[in-house]
Design a protein around this motif. Structure first.
Motif, PDB file in Angstrom:
ATOM      1  N   UNK A  48       0.861  -1.186   0.000  1.00  0.00           N
ATOM      2  CA  UNK A  48       0.000   0.000   0.000  1.00  0.00           C
ATOM      3  C   UNK A  48       0.901   1.241   0.000  1.00  0.00           C
ATOM      4  N   UNK A  49       0.808   2.061  -1.028  1.00  0.00           N
ATOM      5  CA  UNK A  49       1.685   3.237  -1.088  1.00  0.00           C
ATOM      6  C   UNK A  49       1.421   4.194   0.086  1.00  0.00           C
ATOM      7  N   UNK A  50       2.464   4.912   0.490  1.00  0.00           N
ATOM      8  CA  UNK A  50       2.262   5.973   1.462  1.00  0.00           C
ATOM      9  C   UNK A  50       1.424   7.080   0.819  1.00  0.00           C
ATOM     10  N   UNK A  51       0.617   7.722   1.618  1.00  0.00           N
ATOM     11  CA  UNK A  51      -0.168   8.852   1.106  1.00  0.00           C
ATOM     12  C   UNK A  51       0.795   9.974   0.729  1.00  0.00           C
ATOM     13  N   UNK A  52       0.531  10.568  -0.401  1.00  0.00           N
ATOM     14  CA  UNK A  52       1.470  11.580  -0.871  1.00  0.00           C
ATOM     15  C   UNK A  52       0.796  12.924  -1.108  1.00  0.00           C
ATOM     16  N   UNK A  53      -0.456  13.057  -0.623  1.00  0.00           N
ATOM     17  CA  UNK A  53      -1.165  14.309  -0.867  1.00  0.00           C
ATOM     18  C   UNK A  53      -0.449  15.465  -0.169  1.00  0.00           C
ATOM     19  N   UNK A  54      -0.427  16.604  -0.816  1.00  0.00           N
ATOM     20  CA  UNK A  54       0.255  17.764  -0.254  1.00  0.00           C
ATOM     21  C   UNK A  54      -0.376  18.199   1.058  1.00  0.00           C
ATOM     22  N   UNK A  55       0.432  18.341   2.082  1.00  0.00           N
ATOM     23  CA  UNK A  55      -0.082  18.811   3.365  1.00  0.00           C
ATOM     24  C   UNK A  55      -0.792  17.754   4.183  1.00  0.00           C
ATOM     25  N   UNK A  56      -0.827  16.524   3.704  1.00  0.00           N
ATOM     26  CA  UNK A  56      -1.484  15.468   4.471  1.00  0.00           C
ATOM     27  C   UNK A  56      -0.759  15.237   5.799  1.00  0.00           C
ATOM     28  N   UNK A  57      -1.546  15.068   6.849  1.00  0.00           N
ATOM     29  CA  UNK A  57      -0.966  14.698   8.138  1.00  0.00           C
ATOM     30  C   UNK A  57      -0.819  13.185   8.169  1.00  0.00           C
ATOM     31  N   UNK A  58       0.371  12.697   8.481  1.00  0.00           N
ATOM     32  CA  UNK A  58       0.605  11.246   8.438  1.00  0.00           C
ATOM     33  C   UNK A  58       1.014  10.669   9.789  1.00  0.00           C
ATOM     34  N   UNK A  59       1.108  11.510  10.806  1.00  0.00           N
ATOM     35  CA  UNK A  59       1.478  11.012  12.135  1.00  0.00           C
ATOM     36  C   UNK A  59       0.272  10.345  12.785  1.00  0.00           C
ATOM     37  N   UNK A  60       0.487   9.160  13.330  1.00  0.00           N
ATOM     38  CA  UNK A  60      -0.604   8.446  13.989  1.00  0.00           C
ATOM     39  C   UNK A  60      -0.887   9.049  15.368  1.00  0.00           C
ATOM     40  N   UNK A  98     -10.283   9.708   8.956  1.00  0.00           N
ATOM     41  CA  UNK A  98     -11.058  10.895   9.332  1.00  0.00           C
ATOM     42  C   UNK A  98     -10.916  11.986   8.274  1.00  0.00           C
ATOM     43  N   UNK A  99     -10.983  11.564   7.007  1.00  0.00           N
ATOM     44  CA  UNK A  99     -10.864  12.510   5.892  1.00  0.00           C
ATOM     45  C   UNK A  99     -11.810  12.089   4.769  1.00  0.00           C
ATOM     46  N   UNK A 100     -12.055  13.003   3.839  1.00  0.00           N
ATOM     47  CA  UNK A 100     -12.813  12.617   2.656  1.00  0.00           C
ATOM     48  C   UNK A 100     -11.991  11.620   1.841  1.00  0.00           C
ATOM     49  N   UNK A 101     -12.631  11.024   0.850  1.00  0.00           N
ATOM     50  CA  UNK A 101     -12.003   9.871   0.219  1.00  0.00           C
ATOM     51  C   UNK A 101     -10.636  10.184  -0.390  1.00  0.00           C
ATOM     52  N   UNK A 102     -10.538  11.271  -1.112  1.00  0.00           N
ATOM     53  CA  UNK A 102      -9.267  11.557  -1.785  1.00  0.00           C
ATOM     54  C   UNK A 102      -8.128  11.762  -0.796  1.00  0.00           C
ATOM     55  N   UNK A 103      -8.402  12.499   0.256  1.00  0.00           N
ATOM     56  CA  UNK A 103      -7.337  12.743   1.234  1.00  0.00           C
ATOM     57  C   UNK A 103      -7.095  11.507   2.097  1.00  0.00           C
ATOM     58  N   UNK A 104      -8.143  10.757   2.378  1.00  0.00           N
ATOM     59  CA  UNK A 104      -7.995   9.542   3.195  1.00  0.00           C
ATOM     60  C   UNK A 104      -7.065   8.538   2.530  1.00  0.00           C
ATOM     61  N   UNK A 109      -6.275   4.264  -5.349  1.00  0.00           N
ATOM     62  CA  UNK A 109      -7.648   3.840  -5.662  1.00  0.00           C
ATOM     63  C   UNK A 109      -8.005   2.481  -5.057  1.00  0.00           C
ATOM     64  N   UNK A 110      -6.970   1.650  -4.829  1.00  0.00           N
ATOM     65  CA  UNK A 110      -7.240   0.342  -4.237  1.00  0.00           C
ATOM     66  C   UNK A 110      -7.815   0.468  -2.825  1.00  0.00           C
ATOM     67  N   UNK A 111      -7.625   1.654  -2.210  1.00  0.00           N
ATOM     68  CA  UNK A 111      -8.160   1.856  -0.855  1.00  0.00           C
ATOM     69  C   UNK A 111      -9.580   2.427  -0.863  1.00  0.00           C
ATOM     70  N   UNK A 112     -10.095   2.713  -2.031  1.00  0.00           N
ATOM     71  CA  UNK A 112     -11.461   3.246  -2.084  1.00  0.00           C
ATOM     72  C   UNK A 112     -12.451   2.308  -1.394  1.00  0.00           C
ATOM     73  N   UNK A 113     -12.274   1.011  -1.630  1.00  0.00           N
ATOM     74  CA  UNK A 113     -13.215   0.056  -1.035  1.00  0.00           C
ATOM     75  C   UNK A 113     -13.091   0.041   0.484  1.00  0.00           C
TER      76      UNK A 113
END
Ligand SMILES: [Zn+2]
Length: 292
Positions: A48-60, A98-104, A109-113
């Motif tokens: 599963x690729x790391x999220x790469x959206x600009x400004x995304x918070x990735x800290x758990x 806790x984000x809309x689909x694109x940011x989540x 796309x494999x994570x859409x489901x």
């Protein structure tokens, strides 16, 4: 409108369900309490690729998965009634619950489901509450790293809004834009309606402070001060709260770390206090008492 892809039911209470990939889980309950842990996942599969959206918070939010499980277990042990439990098992750098689909998904796309499944699970929990002719509360469980060690209770009202006095908040109908909009209009005790739900004597903040857990907003800490960091709520509180008049009100509970979620003992002690507060809240505001 596309149909949600998964949990609708009939589902077996207490059985663990997951999406096909095993990234998100749902255990149905019968209490009008829905616990969600969107940021406490630890799984980080290399596929599963790391999220790469600009400004995304990735800290758990460290240990909030364990904390949420402790709250669910404590509630069940105290009442004999199981709350609904939804857990995102993926680390936040892979998937944000806790984000809309694109940011989540960060565009994976494999994570859409997985995303659809998670929110379908929450929808199913709310549906079960509604079909039982109940009303209840969704608690979105998070952890913050802010300077002040207190719970930050998010109802979709900004710190700036909260700094207004009660009369101003009432005059501007602020609670109608909150994640507790429905309860604010029809709480069983008229005196608990409106702004009283934020920081009145029977607000969640008040019930927690009375049990030794500092919280904002609450009667003694009505709003973050200018310059204080504060989380006011997010995607889940907005989508799954009662802005749309549904059976669930919602609150985002952001906890500090030390003494709350840093050890199993701390999580157990805090879970006991939170459950204690929630039981009072559910009875006072929704008329729900334990009915196994
Ligand atoms: Zn969080």
């Amino acid at each position: 409108m596309a149909a949600p892809t998964a949990p609708v039911g009939p589902l077996t209470v207490g059985q663990l369900y997951t999406d096909a990939a095993g990234f998100v889980e749902y255990t149905p309950g019968t209490a009008p309490l829905v616990l969600v842990a969107p940021h406490g996942g630890t799984l980080a599969p290399s596929g599963v690729p790391d999220r790469s959206c600009g400004g995304c918070v990735t800290a758990a939010d460290l240990n909030t998965q364990e904390l949420t499980r402790a709250v669910a277990d404590t509630f069940l042990a105290r009442t004999g009634v199981r709350p609904h439990l939804i857990i995102n098992r993926l680390h936040r750098r892979k998937f944000d619950g806790n984000r809309d689909r694109d940011e989540a998904t960060g565009g994976t796309r494999a994570l859409d489901t997985t995303w659809l499944w998670m929110h379908a699970a929450i929808d199913s929990a709310r549906q079960r509450v509604r079909l039982a002719s109940l009303r209840g509360l969704l608690v979105d469980v998070h952890g913050h790293g802010h300077d002040i060690p207190r719970l930050e209770l998010g109802y979709l009202l900004s710190a700036t809004s909260l700094r207004q006095d009660d009369a101003s908040l009432t005059a501007t109908a602020a609670m109608g834009a909150s994640s507790m909009a429905r309860l604010a209009s029809d709480a069983r005790q008229p005196g608990d309606r409106g702004v009283a739900l934020l920081r009145g004597p029977n607000s969640l903040g008040a019930l927690l402070v009375a049990r030794g857990v500092p919280a904002v907003p609450s009667p003694t800490d009505p709003a973050p001060r200018t310059g204080d960091d504060y989380f006011s709520g997010g995607y889940n509180t907005e989508r799954h709260g009662s802005l749309n008049g549904t059976a669930l009100d919602a609150v985002q509970v952001e906890s500090h770390f030390a003494g709350i979620r840093d050890s199993a003992a701390a999580r157990g002690a805090f879970a006991a206090k939170l459950v204690d507060a929630l039981l009072v809240f559910l009875e006072r505001h929704y008329g729900w008492t334990r009915q196994p």
